[in-house]
Design a protein around this motif. Structure first.
Motif, PDB file in Angstrom:
ATOM      1  N   GLN A  99     -11.062   7.533  12.132  1.00  0.00           N
ATOM      2  CA  GLN A  99     -10.989   7.038  10.754  1.00  0.00           C
ATOM      3  C   GLN A  99      -9.543   6.749  10.368  1.00  0.00           C
ATOM      4  O   GLN A  99      -9.020   7.236   9.368  1.00  0.00           O
ATOM      5  CB  GLN A  99     -11.645   8.028   9.782  1.00  0.00           C
ATOM      6  N   ARG A 100      -8.903   5.907  11.182  1.00  0.00           N
ATOM      7  CA  ARG A 100      -7.514   5.520  10.959  1.00  0.00           C
ATOM      8  C   ARG A 100      -7.383   4.001  11.038  1.00  0.00           C
ATOM      9  O   ARG A 100      -8.002   3.352  11.880  1.00  0.00           O
ATOM     10  CB  ARG A 100      -6.597   6.160  12.004  1.00  0.00           C
ATOM     11  N   VAL A 101      -6.557   3.435  10.158  1.00  0.00           N
ATOM     12  CA  VAL A 101      -6.308   2.000  10.133  1.00  0.00           C
ATOM     13  C   VAL A 101      -4.823   1.780   9.863  1.00  0.00           C
ATOM     14  O   VAL A 101      -4.237   2.445   8.999  1.00  0.00           O
ATOM     15  CB  VAL A 101      -7.137   1.279   9.038  1.00  0.00           C
ATOM     16  N   ARG A 102      -4.225   0.852  10.602  1.00  0.00           N
ATOM     17  CA  ARG A 102      -2.853   0.450  10.289  1.00  0.00           C
ATOM     18  C   ARG A 102      -2.805  -1.058  10.162  1.00  0.00           C
ATOM     19  O   ARG A 102      -3.385  -1.785  10.980  1.00  0.00           O
ATOM     20  CB  ARG A 102      -1.865   0.917  11.354  1.00  0.00           C
ATOM     21  N   VAL A 103      -2.108  -1.523   9.120  1.00  0.00           N
ATOM     22  CA  VAL A 103      -1.966  -2.948   8.857  1.00  0.00           C
ATOM     23  C   VAL A 103      -0.487  -3.248   8.646  1.00  0.00           C
ATOM     24  O   VAL A 103       0.168  -2.620   7.804  1.00  0.00           O
ATOM     25  CB  VAL A 103      -2.770  -3.381   7.611  1.00  0.00           C
ATOM     26  N   MET A 104       0.044  -4.200   9.415  1.00  0.00           N
ATOM     27  CA  MET A 104       1.451  -4.603   9.324  1.00  0.00           C
ATOM     28  C   MET A 104       1.498  -6.062   8.905  1.00  0.00           C
ATOM     29  O   MET A 104       1.174  -6.958   9.684  1.00  0.00           O
ATOM     30  CB  MET A 104       2.141  -4.371  10.672  1.00  0.00           C
ATOM     31  N   GLU A 105       1.891  -6.314   7.649  1.00  0.00           N
ATOM     32  CA  GLU A 105       1.755  -7.624   7.029  1.00  0.00           C
ATOM     33  C   GLU A 105       3.067  -8.377   6.909  1.00  0.00           C
ATOM     34  O   GLU A 105       4.139  -7.796   6.761  1.00  0.00           O
ATOM     35  CB  GLU A 105       1.197  -7.480   5.608  1.00  0.00           C
ATOM     36  N   LEU A 106       2.939  -9.702   6.905  1.00  0.00           N
ATOM     37  CA  LEU A 106       4.009 -10.628   6.561  1.00  0.00           C
ATOM     38  C   LEU A 106       3.359 -11.744   5.770  1.00  0.00           C
ATOM     39  O   LEU A 106       2.440 -12.400   6.268  1.00  0.00           O
ATOM     40  CB  LEU A 106       4.686 -11.184   7.818  1.00  0.00           C
ATOM     41  N   GLY A 107       3.792 -11.936   4.510  1.00  0.00           N
ATOM     42  CA  GLY A 107       3.100 -12.925   3.700  1.00  0.00           C
ATOM     43  C   GLY A 107       3.884 -13.378   2.492  1.00  0.00           C
ATOM     44  O   GLY A 107       5.086 -13.091   2.354  1.00  0.00           O
ATOM     45  N   ALA A 109       1.385  -0.329   6.396  1.00  0.00           N
ATOM     46  CA  ALA A 109       0.639   0.797   5.830  1.00  0.00           C
ATOM     47  C   ALA A 109      -0.246   1.443   6.891  1.00  0.00           C
ATOM     48  O   ALA A 109      -0.882   0.755   7.700  1.00  0.00           O
ATOM     49  CB  ALA A 109      -0.211   0.345   4.654  1.00  0.00           C
ATOM     50  N   LEU A 110      -0.270   2.765   6.871  1.00  0.00           N
ATOM     51  CA  LEU A 110      -1.138   3.558   7.748  1.00  0.00           C
ATOM     52  C   LEU A 110      -2.092   4.351   6.874  1.00  0.00           C
ATOM     53  O   LEU A 110      -1.669   5.145   6.034  1.00  0.00           O
ATOM     54  CB  LEU A 110      -0.301   4.501   8.604  1.00  0.00           C
ATOM     55  N   LEU A 111      -3.398   4.132   7.061  1.00  0.00           N
ATOM     56  CA  LEU A 111      -4.418   4.805   6.268  1.00  0.00           C
ATOM     57  C   LEU A 111      -5.100   5.864   7.124  1.00  0.00           C
ATOM     58  O   LEU A 111      -5.685   5.547   8.165  1.00  0.00           O
ATOM     59  CB  LEU A 111      -5.465   3.815   5.749  1.00  0.00           C
ATOM     60  N   LEU A 112      -4.994   7.112   6.681  1.00  0.00           N
ATOM     61  CA  LEU A 112      -5.622   8.234   7.381  1.00  0.00           C
ATOM     62  C   LEU A 112      -6.708   8.788   6.471  1.00  0.00           C
ATOM     63  O   LEU A 112      -6.439   9.575   5.559  1.00  0.00           O
ATOM     64  CB  LEU A 112      -4.575   9.299   7.715  1.00  0.00           C
TER      65      LEU A 112
END
Length: 212
Positions: free
Chosen positions: A54-62, A73-76
């Motif tokens: 149940q972990r998600v990481r999103v690395m954005e450029l926008g 962001a790292l969601l735990l």
């Protein structure tokens, strides 16, 4: 009699191929884009998805309202925390994660809109068979339309509506089964002493719409 057997097998094969709601692979990584109807937000991101932990990481450029941004962001979900990570400055913010983990899947109560081939079905390897479904977002927050591959249930696109931006389109591509860099799903060492900012709660959607 032989004709009856052949027809029975043919019909059984057709019924077996009827699309059913499905769950995406539990470990995925790749790229995604998010665009909005009102053109205020456009973002490209790399993502890591671990349904087992149940972990998600999103690395954005926008861009948001014609201003460029980067966001990591790292969601735990099991910890109930989200880390906003700045690897350049080696700083980290920790916020409560107020929502439950929702695995990437087509819910059982979703309705099939249709099955199509992306590309061409004229020759092997020229097309991709996909299914498009519609249904309700979690907590009845609105409607969604999702397209996934027939084989593997790999997500392709999801469209949903928000009050702030109107229709939002998320497209996933370059998907890979597994996590090539599993350490990126753990907080960096400089985040371990980050204190929880209780007054700043967040959720997954805020990764894309709550930009400064």
């Amino acid at each position: 009699m032989m004709l009856f057997i052949v027809l029975t097998c043919f019909l059984a094969g057709c019924l077996a191929q009827k699309p059913h709601p499905c769950s995406s692979p539990p470990l995925l990584s790749g790229d995604l884009t998010v665009t909005t109807q009102n053109e205020k937000l456009s973002t490209y991101a790399k993502y890591l998805y671990d349904a087992l932990g149940q972990r998600v990481r999103v690395m954005e450029l926008g861009t948001f309202e014609n201003k460029s941004f980067t966001y990591d962001a790292l969601l735990l979900y099991r910890e109930g925390a989200m880390y906003e990570i700045n690897e350049h400055d080696r700083t980290c913010k920790k916020k409560p994660l107020k929502e439950d983990f929702h695995p990437m899947a087509i819910p059982k109560d979703a309705s099939l809109m249709g099955q199509v081939v992306l590309g061409s079905s004229s020759e092997p390897g020229q097309g991709l068979l996909v299914n498009t479904w519609t249904g309700d977002l979690p907590d009845k927050a609105g409607k969604f339309i999702s397209t996934v591959t027939e084989f593997g249930c790999v997500p392709v696109t999801t469209v949903y509506h928000t009050e702030k931006f109107g229709w939002m389109v998320t497209s996933l591509f370059n998907n890979v089964l597994g996590i090539p860099e599993p350490d990126r799903l753990n907080p960096p060492g400089f985040c371990l002493d980050a204190e929880m900012k209780v007054e700043e709660q967040t959720d997954f959607l805020s990764l894309f719409i709550n930009k400064p």
